[in-house]
Design a protein around this motif. Structure first.
Motif, PDB file in Angstrom:
ATOM      1  N   TYR B 264       2.688  19.223  20.763  1.00  0.00           N
ATOM      2  CA  TYR B 264       1.852  20.251  21.406  1.00  0.00           C
ATOM      3  C   TYR B 264       0.459  19.690  21.680  1.00  0.00           C
ATOM      4  CZ  TYR B 264       5.069  24.236  21.217  1.00  0.00           C
ATOM      5  OH  TYR B 264       6.119  25.100  21.428  1.00  0.00           O
ATOM      6  N   GLU B 265      -0.069  18.911  20.725  1.00  0.00           N
ATOM      7  CA  GLU B 265      -1.415  18.376  20.958  1.00  0.00           C
ATOM      8  C   GLU B 265      -1.417  17.380  22.127  1.00  0.00           C
ATOM      9  OE1 GLU B 265      -3.546  17.361  17.421  1.00  0.00           O
ATOM     10  OE2 GLU B 265      -5.398  16.986  18.539  1.00  0.00           O
ATOM     11  N   ALA B 266      -0.298  16.693  22.301  1.00  0.00           N
ATOM     12  CA  ALA B 266      -0.167  15.769  23.444  1.00  0.00           C
ATOM     13  C   ALA B 266       0.285  16.501  24.707  1.00  0.00           C
ATOM     14  CB  ALA B 266       0.817  14.662  23.094  1.00  0.00           C
ATOM     15  N   ARG B 267       0.340  17.841  24.623  1.00  0.00           N
ATOM     16  CA  ARG B 267       0.725  18.687  25.769  1.00  0.00           C
ATOM     17  C   ARG B 267       2.141  18.389  26.245  1.00  0.00           C
ATOM     18  NH1 ARG B 267      -3.609  19.759  23.624  1.00  0.00           N
ATOM     19  NH2 ARG B 267      -5.523  20.356  24.729  1.00  0.00           N
ATOM     20  N   LYS B 268       3.026  18.190  25.245  1.00  0.00           N
ATOM     21  CA  LYS B 268       4.440  17.964  25.563  1.00  0.00           C
ATOM     22  C   LYS B 268       5.293  19.031  24.886  1.00  0.00           C
ATOM     23  CE  LYS B 268       4.075  12.950  25.942  1.00  0.00           C
ATOM     24  NZ  LYS B 268       4.039  11.732  25.130  1.00  0.00           N
ATOM     25  N   PRO B 269       6.408  19.429  25.492  1.00  0.00           N
ATOM     26  CA  PRO B 269       7.270  20.430  24.853  1.00  0.00           C
ATOM     27  C   PRO B 269       7.987  19.852  23.632  1.00  0.00           C
ATOM     28  CG  PRO B 269       8.287  19.617  26.874  1.00  0.00           C
ATOM     29  CD  PRO B 269       6.924  18.982  26.789  1.00  0.00           C
ATOM     30  N   ALA B 270       8.238  20.683  22.646  1.00  0.00           N
ATOM     31  CA  ALA B 270       8.969  20.267  21.445  1.00  0.00           C
ATOM     32  C   ALA B 270       9.501  21.520  20.784  1.00  0.00           C
ATOM     33  CB  ALA B 270       8.056  19.514  20.499  1.00  0.00           C
ATOM     34  N   TYR B 271      10.555  21.362  19.989  1.00  0.00           N
ATOM     35  CA  TYR B 271      11.142  22.531  19.346  1.00  0.00           C
ATOM     36  C   TYR B 271      11.691  22.209  17.971  1.00  0.00           C
ATOM     37  CZ  TYR B 271      14.331  26.259  18.136  1.00  0.00           C
ATOM     38  OH  TYR B 271      14.970  27.259  17.456  1.00  0.00           O
ATOM     39  N   PHE B 272      11.245  22.952  16.988  1.00  0.00           N
ATOM     40  CA  PHE B 272      11.971  22.997  15.714  1.00  0.00           C
ATOM     41  C   PHE B 272      12.336  24.446  15.394  1.00  0.00           C
ATOM     42  CE2 PHE B 272      11.718  23.638  11.036  1.00  0.00           C
ATOM     43  CZ  PHE B 272      12.998  23.178  10.757  1.00  0.00           C
ATOM     44  N   ALA B 273      11.342  25.332  15.453  1.00  0.00           N
ATOM     45  CA  ALA B 273      11.583  26.766  15.278  1.00  0.00           C
ATOM     46  C   ALA B 273      10.606  27.449  16.232  1.00  0.00           C
ATOM     47  CB  ALA B 273      11.337  27.177  13.839  1.00  0.00           C
ATOM     48  N   THR B 274      10.973  28.624  16.712  1.00  0.00           N
ATOM     49  CA  THR B 274      10.153  29.281  17.733  1.00  0.00           C
ATOM     50  C   THR B 274       8.789  29.703  17.167  1.00  0.00           C
ATOM     51  OG1 THR B 274      12.182  30.113  18.707  1.00  0.00           O
ATOM     52  CG2 THR B 274      10.124  31.153  19.434  1.00  0.00           C
ATOM     53  N   PRO B 275       7.694  29.220  17.737  1.00  0.00           N
ATOM     54  CA  PRO B 275       6.380  29.668  17.253  1.00  0.00           C
ATOM     55  C   PRO B 275       6.126  31.127  17.639  1.00  0.00           C
ATOM     56  CG  PRO B 275       6.120  28.183  19.132  1.00  0.00           C
ATOM     57  CD  PRO B 275       7.591  28.255  18.834  1.00  0.00           C
ATOM     58  N   ALA B 276       5.215  31.750  16.928  1.00  0.00           N
ATOM     59  CA  ALA B 276       4.846  33.140  17.208  1.00  0.00           C
ATOM     60  C   ALA B 276       3.881  33.133  18.390  1.00  0.00           C
ATOM     61  CB  ALA B 276       4.221  33.776  15.972  1.00  0.00           C
ATOM     62  N   VAL B 277       4.459  33.085  19.597  1.00  0.00           N
ATOM     63  CA  VAL B 277       3.706  32.839  20.828  1.00  0.00           C
ATOM     64  C   VAL B 277       2.488  33.764  20.964  1.00  0.00           C
ATOM     65  CG1 VAL B 277       3.856  32.905  23.354  1.00  0.00           C
ATOM     66  CG2 VAL B 277       5.731  31.914  22.022  1.00  0.00           C
ATOM     67  N   GLN B 278       2.705  35.069  20.796  1.00  0.00           N
ATOM     68  CA  GLN B 278       1.598  36.028  21.003  1.00  0.00           C
ATOM     69  C   GLN B 278       0.498  35.823  19.965  1.00  0.00           C
ATOM     70  OE1 GLN B 278       4.710  36.576  21.779  1.00  0.00           O
ATOM     71  NE2 GLN B 278       4.513  37.387  23.845  1.00  0.00           N
ATOM     72  N   LEU B 279       0.865  35.533  18.736  1.00  0.00           N
ATOM     73  CA  LEU B 279      -0.154  35.266  17.713  1.00  0.00           C
ATOM     74  C   LEU B 279      -0.939  33.998  18.030  1.00  0.00           C
ATOM     75  CD1 LEU B 279       1.734  36.272  14.445  1.00  0.00           C
ATOM     76  CD2 LEU B 279      -0.533  37.100  15.116  1.00  0.00           C
ATOM     77  N   ILE B 280      -0.274  33.018  18.599  1.00  0.00           N
ATOM     78  CA  ILE B 280      -0.974  31.781  18.982  1.00  0.00           C
ATOM     79  C   ILE B 280      -1.988  32.091  20.091  1.00  0.00           C
ATOM     80  CG2 ILE B 280      -0.688  29.487  20.042  1.00  0.00           C
ATOM     81  CD1 ILE B 280       0.381  29.401  17.233  1.00  0.00           C
TER      82      ILE B 280
END
Lengths: 404, 404
Positions: B264-280
């Motif tokens: 995410y810091e490198a502005r690339k997609p990645a997935y392990f578990a779904t982040p809490a998008v709205q809280l972010i």
């Protein structure tokens, strides 16, 4: 009193930041047709912005209490115990640490990425995992489960099923396998990863005699991501209570959470860790909507939408990853790219305001895409989400030079 | 296509539900002056209702990336690694499973409920805990820490401090103890439970050479509850990388999350578990506001508010639990009930629109109350939150028959 120099609220800078964020988000909103997060109802989103409220506020306690009760109803259970924690769906796997002890035999029925990961999680907590693997697009049969039981010479503590593997869109035979297991090995815990299934796929906790359902809010449950939703049978809770070794996890320990859930349901304050208050409010709205619509109607609506969706795919000459209708999820579909089309399709559709997802299961990931058709997008046909995703898919394929 | 009977959206019932929820929540909103969740800025709440967005949407990825970068800035670090997960603050304790191995010696400096619980969490992951306890209201001194190190004949893997124990309002001597530890035992990991301290109490990650800061969004960080915020030093990450035994936890395993944070810091997609998008999204807004205001200004504003608050208490003849100013938190205060007043005070104030909290640390809990003065309530004096809580406290005490 000490005197310090504090700037007044830097209004201009904040307005600027807000515009920046708006540009990054709302103004560019695309219809979210991935297999979760799904599109959320306006009332659900409104509840997300509930002002600050204490987690033991007399106004909040009954909201959480009702969320627990409604969750139990959504999985069609009378007496199972919901455990609703701040966390992602993955945290539900973690909670199996409460019933697993070192060396326990577990059968993992595996229909994609999420079966692999669930097995890995159980091994972390000491399970000896026997995975039943099938070719991509196929479901695990009762026959395969029978063979696995026969191959294991010890009692099997748990069998896991992915109800819908979000990576492949394969629908597991939960009813059939659960019936076999309960008859053949009554003490085996039947654990369903139903993250992508609760409130979209037929699931009858009591009737099918399930022990654990693991879910999360952001799919057919219709609220933003951030809550782990687990429902445990009294049998599973007894297994936890009678374990011989300590639970190897702190945050997921049911010993901490069961009294909290009992307290909220009894409308009493309790504290172990601060619940995600705003998400609980939002989940309350979506659960209320689901129950008002009716669980049986939800099952029917998703069955109908999936038939409609697969008919459209057939019309376009596209082939789902799930090899036949019996093993095709009703809330999402994974689809092979046709000849000459690749992951550019996802960007092409995004450019036209519809977000779909690429593949996830390696090594097949570059060869397929995934579309969610669940929750609001299915249950409120006036929004025409299903029509829109089919129209944009059709147009995008054509723009990429594909001819049906 | 199968034909099923699906009801149209039951509008009346939904409107009814919505009114029901509104009655339970917004219409009865009380000023939330507990030591977290705190009052949230309108823009933060607005971001909470961001429409459904994929966790790998090109619009969302930079938002999460910026959240990681801003979190690092808020703790005044150049190179530490933020790990932001869906979960409560307690999940930050759990993440210490990444650096603890069976039998590791840990010193827990204990100034209340949260020290006890943190120690219990570390024991779950195999730590041998030496707790330094002090009478309620006192802080742990460097002298006490020195004695603990001398009493342990093995290397000490970790020392933990509760920066502000939310149960007592005691401010730990993080700077002093960290300086002693780094000099006396350079390899010992310095871990700060700063859930109730980040962005309100002076905390200098790099300058004080801290290894782990554990926090959560709902206190001075100014966003609703639901995100675990951990910042780890490169030293801590090396300890994780060089561990000899597997991490005993799946969801909290840094091996899963470090690549996700880096992506995410490198502005690339990645997935392990779904982040809490709205809280972010909401956390992005509050972090932006905090940095626009300035960290040093935040420290100063909270120092000033706490002095003002304690002066008001003195005027009322009330005694804080923290025995003197050097160990009094700047973002909250725990206060002994005066003669003749008890927990009825909390309800009395709630009846006048201000929510405060009762005691938490047993056996003292029935004898004191707690008030939060942090974040928005301190940094935007135009809202007059501090004045209101003091006014309502004064009036309520009088209504309960107390005379200063």
């Amino acid at each position: 009193m000490t005197s310090v120099s504090i700037p007044s609220r830097p209004v201009d800078r904040l307005v600027q930041l807000k515009n920046h964020l708006s540009t990054m988000t709302q103004k560019q909103h695309k219809l979210c047709m991935i297999p979760g997060p799904v599109e959320f109802h306006e009332d659900v989103l409104e509840a997300m912005s509930t002002p600050a409220t204490s987690h033991v506020d007399p106004n909040f306690i009954p909201v959480f209490g009702e969320v627990i009760e409604m969750t139990r109803k959504v999985v069609l259970s009378q007496a199972a115990q919901p455990i609703i924690l701040s966390g992602s769906g993955t945290l539900g796997w973690d909670q199996m640490c409460n019933v697993i002890e070192e060396g326990d035999e577990v059968i993992v029925t595996n229909t994609g990425y999420f079966g692999d990961r669930f097995g890995e999680c159980l091994e972390t907590y000491g399970a000896h995992v026997t995975a039943i693997r099938v070719p991509v697009g196929h479901r695990v049969t009762v026959e395969k489960v029978k063979e696995a039981f026969e191959s294991i010479k010890k009692p099997v503590k748990m069998i896991t099923m992915t109800h819908v593997d979000t990576s492949t869109g394969v629908l597991g035979d939960v009813k059939g396998i659960a019936a076999y297991v309960r008859q053949h090995s009554p003490e085996t815990l039947i654990v369903i990863d139903a993250v992508c299934a609760v409130a979209s796929e037929e699931l009858r906790f009591d009737e099918w005699d399930i022990d654990v359902v693991i879910s999360a809010t952001q799919k057919a449950l219709g609220a933003p991501p951030g809550l782990s939703v687990v429902v445990a049978s009294q049998r599973a809770i007894k297994v936890y209570e009678n374990r011989k070794t300590p639970v190897r996890n702190y945050y997921s320990n049911w010993g901490k959470w069961l009294p909290i859930m009992a307290a909220y349901e009894a409308r009493k304050p309790a504290y172990f860790a601060t619940p995600a208050v705003q998400l609980i409010y939002a989940f309350h709205v979506s659960l209320s909507q689901i129950l008002a619509y009716g669980i049986e109607n939800r099952f029917a609506a998703h069955r109908e939408a999936s038939v409609q969706f697969r008919m459209a795919l057939a019309h376009l000459g596209l082939k789902p990853v799930a090899v036949d209708e019996t093993c095709a999820a009703n809330g999402m579909t994974a689809v092979w790219y046709p000849e000459g089309v690749d992951a550019k399709l996802v960007a092409q559709m995004a450019g036209q305001g519809v977000q779909i997802a690429g593949g996830l299961l390696q090594p097949h990931a570059p060869n397929y895409f995934r579309i969610g058709h669940m929750g609001l997008s299915v249950c409120d046909p006036n929004r025409k989400h299903i029509k829109k995703v089919i129209d944009v898919l059709t147009a995008s394929l054509s723009q990429l030079g594909y001819k049906a």
